[in-house]
Design a protein around this motif. Structure first.
Motif, PDB file in Angstrom:
ATOM      1  N   PRO A   1      76.123   4.220 -12.294  1.00  0.00           N
ATOM      2  CA  PRO A   1      74.836   4.699 -12.818  1.00  0.00           C
ATOM      3  C   PRO A   1      73.904   3.574 -13.275  1.00  0.00           C
ATOM      4  O   PRO A   1      72.689   3.757 -13.267  1.00  0.00           O
ATOM      5  CB  PRO A   1      75.241   5.584 -14.003  1.00  0.00           C
ATOM      6  CG  PRO A   1      76.632   5.185 -14.351  1.00  0.00           C
ATOM      7  CD  PRO A   1      77.259   4.703 -13.093  1.00  0.00           C
ATOM      8  N   ILE A   2      74.444   2.422 -13.666  1.00  0.00           N
ATOM      9  CA  ILE A   2      73.580   1.337 -14.146  1.00  0.00           C
ATOM     10  C   ILE A   2      73.232   0.369 -13.018  1.00  0.00           C
ATOM     11  O   ILE A   2      72.081   0.058 -12.778  1.00  0.00           O
ATOM     12  CB  ILE A   2      74.238   0.599 -15.335  1.00  0.00           C
ATOM     13  CG1 ILE A   2      74.410   1.580 -16.503  1.00  0.00           C
ATOM     14  CG2 ILE A   2      73.384  -0.596 -15.761  1.00  0.00           C
ATOM     15  CD1 ILE A   2      75.259   1.045 -17.645  1.00  0.00           C
ATOM     16  N   THR A   3      74.266  -0.100 -12.321  1.00  0.00           N
ATOM     17  CA  THR A   3      73.999  -1.123 -11.286  1.00  0.00           C
ATOM     18  C   THR A   3      73.563  -0.505  -9.959  1.00  0.00           C
ATOM     19  O   THR A   3      73.037  -1.215  -9.107  1.00  0.00           O
ATOM     20  CB  THR A   3      75.266  -1.956 -11.016  1.00  0.00           C
ATOM     21  OG1 THR A   3      76.262  -1.097 -10.453  1.00  0.00           O
ATOM     22  CG2 THR A   3      75.806  -2.592 -12.287  1.00  0.00           C
ATOM     23  N   LYS A   4      73.829   0.789  -9.780  1.00  0.00           N
ATOM     24  CA  LYS A   4      73.555   1.511  -8.517  1.00  0.00           C
ATOM     25  C   LYS A   4      74.403   0.984  -7.351  1.00  0.00           C
ATOM     26  O   LYS A   4      74.165   1.324  -6.201  1.00  0.00           O
ATOM     27  CB  LYS A   4      72.054   1.448  -8.121  1.00  0.00           C
ATOM     28  CG  LYS A   4      71.087   1.831  -9.227  1.00  0.00           C
ATOM     29  CD  LYS A   4      71.233   3.289  -9.620  1.00  0.00           C
ATOM     30  CE  LYS A   4      70.316   3.615 -10.802  1.00  0.00           C
ATOM     31  NZ  LYS A   4      70.791   4.777 -11.593  1.00  0.00           N
TER      32      LYS A   4
ATOM     33  N   GLN B   1      75.999 -13.923 -12.172  1.00  0.00           N
ATOM     34  CA  GLN B   1      77.115 -13.050 -12.545  1.00  0.00           C
ATOM     35  C   GLN B   1      77.046 -12.706 -14.026  1.00  0.00           C
ATOM     36  O   GLN B   1      77.287 -11.576 -14.432  1.00  0.00           O
ATOM     37  CB  GLN B   1      78.462 -13.724 -12.241  1.00  0.00           C
ATOM     38  CG  GLN B   1      78.784 -13.844 -10.769  1.00  0.00           C
ATOM     39  CD  GLN B   1      78.944 -12.505 -10.088  1.00  0.00           C
ATOM     40  OE1 GLN B   1      79.377 -11.538 -10.686  1.00  0.00           O
ATOM     41  NE2 GLN B   1      78.557 -12.435  -8.831  1.00  0.00           N
ATOM     42  N   GLY B   2      76.749 -13.698 -14.841  1.00  0.00           N
ATOM     43  CA  GLY B   2      76.658 -13.504 -16.288  1.00  0.00           C
ATOM     44  C   GLY B   2      75.511 -12.587 -16.658  1.00  0.00           C
ATOM     45  O   GLY B   2      75.689 -11.589 -17.367  1.00  0.00           O
ATOM     46  N   TYR B   3      74.305 -12.861 -16.137  1.00  0.00           N
ATOM     47  CA  TYR B   3      73.124 -12.072 -16.505  1.00  0.00           C
ATOM     48  C   TYR B   3      73.283 -10.609 -16.132  1.00  0.00           C
ATOM     49  O   TYR B   3      72.905  -9.710 -16.882  1.00  0.00           O
ATOM     50  CB  TYR B   3      71.863 -12.612 -15.791  1.00  0.00           C
ATOM     51  CG  TYR B   3      71.424 -13.983 -16.223  1.00  0.00           C
ATOM     52  CD1 TYR B   3      71.611 -14.416 -17.536  1.00  0.00           C
ATOM     53  CD2 TYR B   3      70.807 -14.844 -15.319  1.00  0.00           C
ATOM     54  CE1 TYR B   3      71.205 -15.679 -17.929  1.00  0.00           C
ATOM     55  CE2 TYR B   3      70.398 -16.117 -15.704  1.00  0.00           C
ATOM     56  CZ  TYR B   3      70.604 -16.531 -17.007  1.00  0.00           C
ATOM     57  OH  TYR B   3      70.212 -17.776 -17.386  1.00  0.00           O
ATOM     58  N   THR B   4      73.823 -10.376 -14.914  1.00  0.00           N
ATOM     59  CA  THR B   4      73.877  -8.983 -14.458  1.00  0.00           C
ATOM     60  C   THR B   4      74.981  -8.205 -15.179  1.00  0.00           C
ATOM     61  O   THR B   4      74.859  -7.007 -15.374  1.00  0.00           O
ATOM     62  CB  THR B   4      74.098  -8.890 -12.932  1.00  0.00           C
ATOM     63  OG1 THR B   4      75.226  -9.694 -12.610  1.00  0.00           O
ATOM     64  CG2 THR B   4      72.888  -9.385 -12.175  1.00  0.00           C
ATOM     65  N   PHE B   5      76.010  -8.921 -15.604  1.00  0.00           N
ATOM     66  CA  PHE B   5      77.126  -8.254 -16.270  1.00  0.00           C
ATOM     67  C   PHE B   5      76.696  -7.619 -17.584  1.00  0.00           C
ATOM     68  O   PHE B   5      77.123  -6.511 -17.937  1.00  0.00           O
ATOM     69  CB  PHE B   5      78.246  -9.283 -16.505  1.00  0.00           C
ATOM     70  CG  PHE B   5      79.455  -8.733 -17.190  1.00  0.00           C
ATOM     71  CD1 PHE B   5      80.197  -7.709 -16.619  1.00  0.00           C
ATOM     72  CD2 PHE B   5      79.877  -9.251 -18.411  1.00  0.00           C
ATOM     73  CE1 PHE B   5      81.321  -7.210 -17.247  1.00  0.00           C
ATOM     74  CE2 PHE B   5      81.004  -8.762 -19.043  1.00  0.00           C
ATOM     75  CZ  PHE B   5      81.724  -7.736 -18.465  1.00  0.00           C
ATOM     76  N   VAL B   6      75.825  -8.311 -18.319  1.00  0.00           N
ATOM     77  CA  VAL B   6      75.472  -7.834 -19.661  1.00  0.00           C
ATOM     78  C   VAL B   6      74.712  -6.508 -19.622  1.00  0.00           C
ATOM     79  O   VAL B   6      74.672  -5.773 -20.609  1.00  0.00           O
ATOM     80  CB  VAL B   6      74.671  -8.882 -20.476  1.00  0.00           C
ATOM     81  CG1 VAL B   6      75.477 -10.158 -20.627  1.00  0.00           C
ATOM     82  CG2 VAL B   6      73.322  -9.160 -19.833  1.00  0.00           C
ATOM     83  N   ASP B   7      74.112  -6.186 -18.477  1.00  0.00           N
ATOM     84  CA  ASP B   7      73.398  -4.907 -18.368  1.00  0.00           C
ATOM     85  C   ASP B   7      74.356  -3.721 -18.441  1.00  0.00           C
ATOM     86  O   ASP B   7      73.962  -2.619 -18.776  1.00  0.00           O
ATOM     87  CB  ASP B   7      72.670  -4.813 -17.009  1.00  0.00           C
ATOM     88  CG  ASP B   7      71.553  -5.820 -16.921  1.00  0.00           C
ATOM     89  OD1 ASP B   7      71.068  -6.249 -17.990  1.00  0.00           O
ATOM     90  OD2 ASP B   7      71.181  -6.182 -15.785  1.00  0.00           O
TER      91      ASP B   7
END
Lengths: 371, 203
Positions: free
Chosen positions: A61-64, A261-267
């Motif tokens: 639902p968040i990353t699609k 990898q770090g930036y997208t993970f925190v979402d």
């Protein structure tokens, strides 16, 4: 069919946790795929890894993005949802809807934060068992999962052997190695060193420890890949430039990749959940309640087991997986073992590995004949 | 090895095994012997196999199999775990036949071992006359591509068993597929058997 469901469990009686505290009622978010047969004998419990969740084969639902095991779970896939009923719950302590640090503590009506009790892999399994009972399933056809998911599989075999017909622990270990504890400690310190962490009470604040969590993820991500995979994928290539910049910007592709990898993970992940779940992994030792004896830990199971390891996995290497094989052999159980040759590192269980898929399919379909 | 003799070997192994025995087939190939014994003897069986494609075949047949190497992985099993260990036509391909034999008799009460007999008269004659490494039904590789590291004759095998305190109980005549109590070295066996099949145990 595969929409997220949420169920309240332990409503009559709270869960007694390994730490001595109790937790309950608890909430478990889960997905299911395929259909349960009339005698409820075709259910497969899929256990996710540290940063996984219940979206095993459906869009996140968040990353699609596709589910984390969408190559493995689905119609005509190795875990064939035409034949099996697949259940994947988010573990307690997680952050995708199951009871965890970012959920509301009914006693205070505020987020748990670090008031959340320190949980263990066994506690997660106790909560999963409540879900399976809620679904009125007496015996799981199979329990499977990789990495931390594999620890949950081993704990199921040890704690509730009568409920498991077969099991596939993948790229895992009977306890966490010193090196793995060290890496998790590095990740936790990165989170806690971020001033935005605020001792875990950041939910009502406009500052969250994104940088700390991002660094934690970067460090972990390195450990999921092999040296060869990194070397072959990135080498010393520069990122969108021809010359070194003599700065601390991301000159190399690998730097840019890790930052991404770090930036997208925190979402999609909660920093406190990262602390709690890594702690549970560090505490994991399937022999803990058996005086250190692996034989005692598994002596009540008679499940058919397939263990899988990957040659380039240095986090949960073949030697750790073979310890599991060795104890099941010593117990005279029907255990199989296969080591998949790949440079994909620990992450291989999430990647396109045809030989791995073939083994899963062969084992599950032939075991299905036992029903 | 032709299919006919393989099936006959299966039969003779089945005759040696009481129903319901627990068994490990080391170098179990595609699991066909274990399947045969499952059907004939209702065994509790599992295999060990070094070739991953064959491991996959076993898994798809529902046979429990460890991807492993007899030279290394037999050490992982406790003493006397199985009623029988079986090693068919694989002894000559191990790095250390002596270690493997010792391990087999350690982890099981009895072991069944078969191997091509390098002392068979056709092989001996072929070597003598052609001065080339012999190729036959049971020795089907050219010298430069053979996986076989340690060829032996039936007499060599008997000597090795003696050396490492292994008791030979029964030998099979693979010509007429009869089982006989072992009574010592025999001129006819060493010359006229293309292969040896023995039931052994530790002394």
């Amino acid at each position: 069919m595969n929409e997220n469901k949420i169920v309240k469990l332990a409503t009559d009686k709270p869960l007694t946790l390994d730490c001595g505290k109790s937790l309950g009622p608890i909430q478990t978010a889960y997905t299911t795929y395929g259909s349960l047969n009339a005698n409820k004998s075709n259910a497969i419990l899929v256990c996710h890894a540290l940063t996984g969740d219940q979206y095993v084969a459906s869009s996140h639902p968040i990353t699609k993005k596709d589910g984390w095991w969408s190559k493995v779970v689905g119609p005509d896939k190795p875990i064939d949802t035409n034949k099996f009923f697949v259940i994947c719950p988010n573990v307690i302590g997680g952050c995708m809807g199951s009871t965890g640090p970012k959920e509301i503590n009914p006693e205070t009506n505020k987020e748990f934060g670090t008031d959340f009790p320190v949980i263990t892999i066994a506690d997660m399994v106790r909560a999963q068992k409540l879900l399976i009972e809620h679904l009125e399933i007496k015996k799981l056809f199979c329990v499977t999962g990789g990495s931390m998911g594999g620890m949950l599989v081993l704990e199921w075999l040890s704690k509730f052997p009568e409920m498991v017909h077969s099991a596939i622990p993948i790229a895992t270990a009977t306890n966490h190695s010193t090196q793995n504890i060290a890496l998790n400690e590095l990740a936790r310190q990165a989170i806690m060193a971020d001033p935005n962490w605020q001792s875990g009470l950041y939910y009502q604040s406009d500052k969250t420890p994104l940088k700390g969590l991002s660094v934690a993820r970067m460090a972990a991500h390195i450990s999921y890949l092999s040296k060869d995979a990194l070397q072959n994928k990135f080498g010393r290539n520069l990122q969108d430039k021809n010359e070194l910049e003599y700065s601390f910007d991301a000159d190399f592709e690998i730097e840019s990749y890790l930052r991404h990898q770090g930036y997208t993970f925190v979402d999609r992940f909660d920093a406190n959940s990262y602390l709690y779940i890594t702690r549970a992994m560090d505490y994991f030792d399937v022999t803990a309640s058996h005086n250190g004896s692996l034989i005692d830990a598994f002596k009540k199971t008679n499940a058919k087991v397939l263990c899988v390891s990957f040659t380039s996995d240095w986090l949960y290497p073949t030697s750790e997986n073979k310890k599991i094989v060795k104890v099941f052999n010593a117990l005279g159980l029907n255990v199989s073992f296969i080591e998949i040759e790949t440079e994909g590192g620990h992450d291989s269980f999430l990647l396109n590995e045809p030989k791995f898929f073939e083994a899963l399919k062969g084992f599950l379909n032939s075991t299905l004949k036992d029903l | 090895m032709s299919l006919i003799s393989e099936k006959k070997d299966f039969k003779i192994i089945s005759d040696l095994i009481p129903n319901g025995s627990s068994i490990i087939d080391v170098g179990c190939n595609d699991g066909s012997l274990l399947q045969y014994l499952n059907e004939e003897n209702n065994i509790n069986g599992r295999g060990m196999e070094i070739d991953q494609d064959k491991v996959q075949l076993c898994l798809s047949k529902g046979i429990s199999v460890i991807e492993g190497d007899a030279d290394i992985d037999l050490f992982d099993y406790p003493d006397n775990l199985f009623d029988f260990s079986i090693l068919t036509y694989a002894l000559q391909a191990t790095k250390s036949p002596k270690t493997v034999l010792s391990q087999l008799v350690r982890i099981s009460k009895k072991s069944i071992i078969s191997f091509p007999n390098f002392g068979h008269w056709k092989i001996a004659t072929s070597l003598l006359l052609n001065r080339k490494m012999p190729i036959s039904n049971k020795l089907s590789y050219s010298w430069h591509e053979t996986p076989n590291l340690h060829f032996c004759t039936i007499n060599d095998f008997i000597d090795l068993c003696e050396e490492i305190d292994i008791n030979i109980e029964i030998k099979a005549n693979l010509k007429n597929y009869k089982l006989r109590k072992y009574t010592g070295k025999n001129f006819f066996d060493s010359y006229f058997s293309e292969a040896g099949l023995f039931l052994i145990s530790k002394k």
